[in-house]
Enzyme design. Structure first.
Site, short mmCIF file in Angstrom:
data_model
loop_
_atom_site.label_atom_id
_atom_site.label_comp_id
_atom_site.label_asym_id
_atom_site.label_seq_id
_atom_site.Cartn_x
_atom_site.Cartn_y
_atom_site.Cartn_z
N SER A 169 0.80 -1.22 0.00
CA SER A 169 0.00 0.00 0.00
C SER A 169 0.84 1.27 0.00
O SER A 169 0.31 2.35 -0.24
CB SER A 169 -0.95 0.02 1.21
OG SER A 169 -0.26 0.35 2.39
N LYS A 205 2.20 4.71 7.19
CA LYS A 205 1.28 5.47 6.36
C LYS A 205 1.72 6.93 6.29
O LYS A 205 2.54 7.40 7.09
CB LYS A 205 -0.14 5.42 6.93
CG LYS A 205 -0.78 4.05 6.99
CD LYS A 205 -1.10 3.50 5.62
CE LYS A 205 -1.74 2.12 5.72
NZ LYS A 205 -1.97 1.52 4.40
#
Length: 242
Positions: A169, A205
């Site tokens: 991701s 992230k």
């Protein structure tokens, strides 16, 4: 956020690891293997049952306990031919469908990869680093309490702890199985890449805060942002060294 579906390659890797674990642990119970490695039985069971993929540190522990090489368990450390051409996406086709701005990002990433490859051929420095565990670029990981020493080839920056990335991701910035270095911090600036805990699991992230909403954002557009606004179980535990 729903768990992302595994790719055919991910399934193939998990199947190979599971088969190899069963092959080399013949006569050794998972309880015994847990005692030798310090890895919980529940975690080992996930590897055997193809429910999860062990990180490099766990693989090293298991390999040492079984008296085999890490490459005997995980085909990614053994043979490039394991990855057939059908496993590799047609990068040209994908590139041509991107906007010019995104094409430039792909070019920059590919150029950097080529430079790293060429440097590795010359001879990159090799050392041992302490790996705390894995951090998810997808659905979350539970960090280990202890560290594992692993070989690392490349320049090591000033850091407080190192982690292995699991998932895609955060591509193209970080790839699956890449080792990243982190400076401990409980705060971050908007836009920094952070290590965040959400409901007991760790993620890598991009931190995004606009005053009203706080999100953990993936660089890979196929993953939805994680909304942590008002979540008391959300904490920042470090900023990735870039």
């Amino acid at each position: 956020m729903p768990r992302n579906k595994l790719s055919p390659l991910d399934i193939k890797i998990r199947t190979e690891i599971s088969n190899n674990l069963k092959k080399y642990s013949h006569g050794i119970t998972q309880v015994s293997l847990s005692e030798k490695t310090g890895i919980p039985v529940s975690t080992l069971s996930g590897y055997f049952a193809k429910r999860s993929t062990p990180n490099a540190g766990s693989l090293q522990k298991i390999a040492e306990a079984l008296g085999v090489n890490k490459s005997d368990l995980d085909p990614r450390f053994a043979d490039d031919e394991f990855f057939s051409k059908k496993d590799i996406p047609n990068i040209v086709s994908i590139y041509e469908r991107l906007t010019p701005t995104r094409q430039q990002k792909v070019y920059n990433y590919a150029d950097n990869q080529l430079k790293e490859q060429n440097n590795a051929i010359v001879r990159m420095p090799r050392t041992q680093i302490k790996l705390l565990g894995a951090v998810s670029a997808g659905t979350g990981e539970e960090l280990q309490d202890d560290t594992t020493e692993v070989d690392y080839t490349g320049t090591v920056p000033e850091y407080d702890y190192a982690l292995q990335v699991n998932g895609d991701s955060m591509e193209p910035l970080f790839t699956d199985q890449q080792i990243i270095f982190v400076k401990y911090s409980e705060e971050a600036f908007n836009g920094q890449i952070v290590i965040a805990y959400v409901d007991g699991k760790a993620y890598v992230k991009k931190y995004h805060f606009n005053g009203a909403k706080c999100e953990l954002v993936s660089l890979n557009s196929k993953y939805d942002p994680i909304d942590v606004s008002g979540n008391e179980n959300f904490k920042i535990k470090g900023v990735v060294v870039l």
